[in-house]
Every structure is written in C-alpha cells, then in structure tokens.
Design a protein around this motif. Structure first.
Motif, short mmCIF file in Angstrom:
data_model
loop_
_atom_site.label_atom_id
_atom_site.label_comp_id
_atom_site.label_asym_id
_atom_site.label_seq_id
_atom_site.Cartn_x
_atom_site.Cartn_y
_atom_site.Cartn_z
N ALA A 186 9.90 -2.00 -3.75
CA ALA A 186 10.62 -2.01 -5.02
C ALA A 186 9.89 -2.85 -6.07
O ALA A 186 9.87 -2.48 -7.26
CB ALA A 186 12.03 -2.57 -4.81
N SER A 187 9.29 -3.95 -5.67
CA SER A 187 8.67 -4.84 -6.66
C SER A 187 7.49 -4.17 -7.34
O SER A 187 7.28 -4.34 -8.55
CB SER A 187 8.23 -6.14 -6.00
OG SER A 187 7.22 -5.91 -5.03
N VAL A 188 6.71 -3.37 -6.61
CA VAL A 188 5.58 -2.67 -7.24
C VAL A 188 6.09 -1.67 -8.27
O VAL A 188 5.51 -1.52 -9.36
CB VAL A 188 4.72 -1.98 -6.15
CG1 VAL A 188 3.74 -1.01 -6.78
CG2 VAL A 188 3.97 -3.02 -5.33
N VAL A 189 7.18 -0.95 -7.94
CA VAL A 189 7.76 0.00 -8.89
C VAL A 189 8.19 -0.72 -10.17
O VAL A 189 7.89 -0.27 -11.29
CB VAL A 189 8.96 0.71 -8.25
CG1 VAL A 189 9.71 1.55 -9.28
CG2 VAL A 189 8.50 1.59 -7.10
N LEU A 190 8.88 -1.84 -10.02
CA LEU A 190 9.37 -2.56 -11.20
C LEU A 190 8.22 -3.15 -12.01
O LEU A 190 8.26 -3.13 -13.25
CB LEU A 190 10.33 -3.66 -10.75
CG LEU A 190 11.66 -3.16 -10.17
CD1 LEU A 190 12.47 -4.33 -9.61
CD2 LEU A 190 12.48 -2.43 -11.23
N LEU B 121 0.82 -1.21 0.00
CA LEU B 121 0.00 0.00 0.00
C LEU B 121 0.85 1.26 0.00
O LEU B 121 0.47 2.29 -0.56
CB LEU B 121 -0.92 -0.01 1.22
CG LEU B 121 -2.04 -1.06 1.22
CD1 LEU B 121 -2.78 -1.05 2.55
CD2 LEU B 121 -3.00 -0.83 0.07
N ALA B 122 2.02 1.19 0.64
CA ALA B 122 2.88 2.38 0.73
C ALA B 122 3.76 2.56 -0.50
O ALA B 122 4.35 3.64 -0.68
CB ALA B 122 3.77 2.27 1.97
N ALA B 123 3.88 1.56 -1.36
CA ALA B 123 4.83 1.61 -2.47
C ALA B 123 4.63 2.81 -3.41
O ALA B 123 5.61 3.48 -3.74
CB ALA B 123 4.77 0.30 -3.26
N PRO B 124 3.41 3.12 -3.86
CA PRO B 124 3.28 4.26 -4.78
C PRO B 124 3.74 5.58 -4.16
O PRO B 124 4.39 6.39 -4.82
CB PRO B 124 1.78 4.29 -5.11
CG PRO B 124 1.31 2.90 -4.84
CD PRO B 124 2.12 2.42 -3.68
N ARG B 125 3.41 5.80 -2.88
CA ARG B 125 3.81 7.04 -2.23
C ARG B 125 5.33 7.12 -2.07
O ARG B 125 5.95 8.17 -2.28
CB ARG B 125 3.12 7.16 -0.87
CG ARG B 125 3.45 8.45 -0.12
CD ARG B 125 2.60 8.59 1.12
NE ARG B 125 1.17 8.67 0.78
CZ ARG B 125 0.21 8.78 1.69
NH1 ARG B 125 0.51 8.81 2.98
NH2 ARG B 125 -1.05 8.86 1.32
N PRO C 119 14.92 5.29 -9.30
CA PRO C 119 16.38 5.08 -9.23
C PRO C 119 16.93 5.01 -7.82
O PRO C 119 18.02 4.47 -7.60
CB PRO C 119 16.94 6.30 -9.98
CG PRO C 119 15.84 6.76 -10.87
CD PRO C 119 14.59 6.48 -10.10
N ARG C 120 16.20 5.56 -6.85
CA ARG C 120 16.63 5.47 -5.46
C ARG C 120 15.95 4.32 -4.73
O ARG C 120 16.55 3.66 -3.87
CB ARG C 120 16.33 6.77 -4.72
CG ARG C 120 17.15 7.97 -5.20
CD ARG C 120 16.80 9.20 -4.39
NE ARG C 120 17.57 10.37 -4.81
CZ ARG C 120 17.42 11.58 -4.29
NH1 ARG C 120 16.54 11.78 -3.33
NH2 ARG C 120 18.17 12.58 -4.73
N VAL C 121 14.69 4.08 -5.05
CA VAL C 121 13.92 3.08 -4.30
C VAL C 121 14.46 1.68 -4.53
O VAL C 121 14.69 0.92 -3.57
CB VAL C 121 12.43 3.16 -4.67
CG1 VAL C 121 11.66 1.98 -4.07
CG2 VAL C 121 11.83 4.47 -4.19
N VAL C 122 14.67 1.30 -5.78
CA VAL C 122 15.06 -0.08 -6.08
C VAL C 122 16.41 -0.44 -5.47
O VAL C 122 16.52 -1.42 -4.71
CB VAL C 122 15.02 -0.34 -7.59
CG1 VAL C 122 15.56 -1.74 -7.91
CG2 VAL C 122 13.60 -0.20 -8.12
#
Length: 420
Positions: free
Chosen positions: A332-336, A280-284, A292-295
């Motif tokens: 990170a997985s949601v971003v990818l 739930l927090a991944a998009p924010r 580039p920083r999150v992963v």
C-alpha cells in the motif's frame, strides 16, 4: 488518456533510464553505508564511556534536528538548487564520516570530535533527503513512477538487510571500518547524482510579494488542500508508528522470554526480507487490483496480524507475524507514494515531501516512547493490542466511499494551482 500535468516535462527534458539507475545506485549506496555505520554507532559511543541514556539522547537529538532542517532545505531545492544541495550534502557527509574513521584509526579519539562529526553527518543527510524528494518525478516518466518508487523502496529494504550485517562484520575487524565504508558510500552517492544528465532544477518562480515563510509553507498548504495527500499523511504516519511500535514490542517480548540477541537479529532479517519482497511486488499487485482495493485491503489485513502479535508466545510465530506485517505494508505504501508524486508539481516536490516526512518520521520517533510506557505500565503485549486498534480505525477510514473515490481518481491538474 492525457498524462497528468504534474508529471509533464518540457520537450528538451527527456527521462533517461540511465538517470534513474544513477539515482537508484545513489540511494542504495547511501542506505547500505548509513545502516552499516548506524548499527555500530551505539556500540562505539558506549565503548567511549557514554551511558545508554546519553546514547539515546544523542540519537533523538539528531533525528529532531533533521526534522527541523528538512523543511528549510526544501525551499532552495524547489527553487532550483536540488542537484547542488544533493551533491554538496553527500560530500559533507563523506568528509564527516571520513574524519570519524581517521580519528578511530589513529587511536582513542576525543568524544567531542566523534559527536560533532556524527551530528554534521546527520544534518547533511537530512539536507540530502529533503533535496532528493521529487527527483523521481524528474527522471522517470509518469507511467513508470510506481515501478520506480517500488525499486527505490526495495533498495531501502535491501539496505536494512545487508547494512547491519556489513557494519557488524567490519566493526569486528576494526572499529573504524564501518565509518570508512559509510564515507565511501556517500562519495558514490555524490558521484552518481553529479553524473545525472536530467535537469533537476524544476524551479518554481518566486511569487511576487510572497515572503520566505509563505513560500516555505506551500507544501503544507498543498497537503491540507489535497485529499489524496492528506490520506498519504494519515496513512503513512499511522502505519510507520505501528511498525516501529511492533518492533519495540518484539524487543520487549523477546527479552521478557529470555531470548538472546541472535534471535532478535533473525526476526529483523526475516522482516527485512519480507519488506523487500513486498516492495518488489507492489506495482504488480496495484496494477491487478487497483489502489481503491489495495490500500484498504492491506490495512484490514494488518489488523488481525497486530492483534495476534499481542497473544502469541512462540518466538518463531512472532517472527512470522511481524514478517507478514512488513510484507504487506509496502504493497500500500508504494501505491500511495506514487500517487503523491503524480499529484504534486515537480517545483513543489521537496516542500510537500518535507511535510509528509516530518509527519511520518515524527510519529515513528514517538512510537518507541509510547511502546515502552505501555510495556512498563500494562504488559509487554499492550503495544501490539493498541496498534491493532489504531489499524482498525485507519482501515475503517480508508474503506469509506469518499476515500476510495480519491484513490480511484487519476492524478490530474497542476498541484501548484491549489497552493493558493
């Protein structure tokens, strides 16, 4: 800023929040039902006189068949049969689980009937999952896709919490009830998909002179040619294998220290709740810090957690550390996953998703074998130590300037143009 061509849709096809809600409910119902029946299936098979080795072989065989069937179903889904395959597969799964529930309610069923129904259900589920890949790109606008994927991931995490508890309670009341609940969940999924108004066909025209094998391998060619998709494959396969290995390492460690199954259940409940919060927090988090920083940042944070799991002795410390791993991973997985959807044309989503899913699921399937071998031949802490090394290598790779540059790029250009 121009929207990525891979997420553009014809003017007559507008994304509706209603369609995504239906997709969410289909995914959530499927997840809860599958977890409810899957949790008690080993208990049922053991109660019918099978050995633990036989139960393990059945689980492994069904997983392997699903991996083989998924890429085959992906081609007709991309050609325009996505909705028909999803509805038909859910209906077949409902029928198979309904047969199991009916047979169990009638008395002592033949083992062959149970195994056949379970195998049919697993294969139909693999077809549903293969066809469902890419649906987010068709029912959710490009800017909303990260949030949509996060909500779907949260539903999966929620199913990991509620499904096993529901299955255990129902099985205690009557052994047929978890399978009846699973059958009803598949009916809900079928009805939700059938009620979608969006055009889910996104059919890609068949290339003149291209054989079936070449068309089926379009997803593999795309993954090989797209740096971002290669990163998604490597990161997803490695981290999924690490999480599964850490889970089995927890099982080995807790059993070595003489803890009961209730303690393991508490650890799993904590990790599932942590994964739900992370999804739930991944998009924010991604919106504030950027991919580039999150992963690489998340990957580096996982390294000391895995190393600590190799040395802690307290069961609650183990549960806390494993929960932190499950909290960080979805960030990170949601971003990818969102970036993978954005750089892949809708007409290639199923085939590309099949390649990524085969890699991640295959790595996760091998992880218990490797974890068990390390625990037997070295020590119960060895799986966590090896996972720490793998995560350190992955973190170093994701921190390289070219990789960070790939993450910083906007999804642009039609993915179909790079399939050759």
């Amino acid at each position: 800023m121009e929207r990525p061509a891979s997420t553009a849709r014809p003017s007559h096809q507008r994304a509706e929040p209603r369609d995504f809600r239906l997709l969410w409910w289909a995914n959530a119902a499927d997840g809860v039902g599958s977890q409810a029946s899957g949790t008690v299936l080993p208990l049922l098979l053991l109660g019918l006189g099978n050995s633990p080795q036989t139960v393990g072989l059945i689980a492994g065989a069904s997983t392997a068949l699903g991996l083989l069937l998924g890429p085959l179903v992906a081609l007709p889904a991309d050609r325009g049969a996505r909705k028909r395959v999803m509805v038909g597969s859910a209906a077949v799964s409902a029928l198979a689980m309904g047969c199991v529930a009916l047979a169990l309610a009638a008395g002592h069923p033949p083992l062959g009937l149970i195994l056949t129904a379970v195998l049919v259900e697993r294969l139909a589920t693999a077809c549903f999952e293969a066809a469902a890949r890419g649906t987010v790109a068709l029912v959710s606008p490009g800017p909303e896709q990260p949030r949509a994927i996060a909500r779907l991931a949260a539903a999966d995490q929620g199913a990991l919490i509620t499904g096993p508890a529901l299955g255990g309670l129902l099985y205690q009341a009557a052994r047929a009830l978890p399978f009846l609940a699973d059958a009803l969940s598949y009916l809900v999924s079928a009805l939700c998909v059938a009620a979608m108004r969006a055009d889910l066909r996104a059919a890609s025209p068949r290339q003149r002179g291209a054989g079936l094998l070449r068309e089926g391998a379009a997803g593999l060619r795309l993954v090989r040619s797209a740096p971002l998709l290669r990163l998604v494959l490597v990161w997803g396969a490695t981290v999924n294998a690490v999480v599964v290995a850490l889970y089995y390492g927890a099982v080995f460690t807790l059993r070595r220290d003489g803890h009961a199954g209730a303690v393991l259940g508490a650890v799993l409940a904590l990790s599932g709740a942590a994964g739900l919060v992370g999804a739930l927090a991944a998009p924010r988090v991604a919106g504030r810090f950027g991919a580039p920083r999150v992963v690489p940042g998340v990957t580096w944070l996982l390294v000391p957690l895995a190393a600590a799991l190799a040395v802690v002795t307290s069961v609650w410390a183990y549960g806390l550390l494993f929960g932190l791993v499950c909290l960080l991973m979805p960030l990170a997985s949601v971003v990818l996953q969102a970036r993978a959807v954005q750089v892949t044309a809708p007409a290639l989503q199923a085939r590309t998703g099949a390649v990524l899913a085969t890699a991640t699921t295959g790595a996760a399937a091998l992880a218990p074998v490797l974890a068990g071998a390390l625990a037997d031949r070295v020590s119960a802490a060895a799986p966590a130590a090896v996972c720490g090394v793998l995560l350190a290598l992955l973190a170093a790779h994701s921190s390289r300037r070219p990789v960070r540059g790939v993450l910083a790029q906007e999804a642009a250009g039609r993915a179909a143009e790079v399939t050759g």
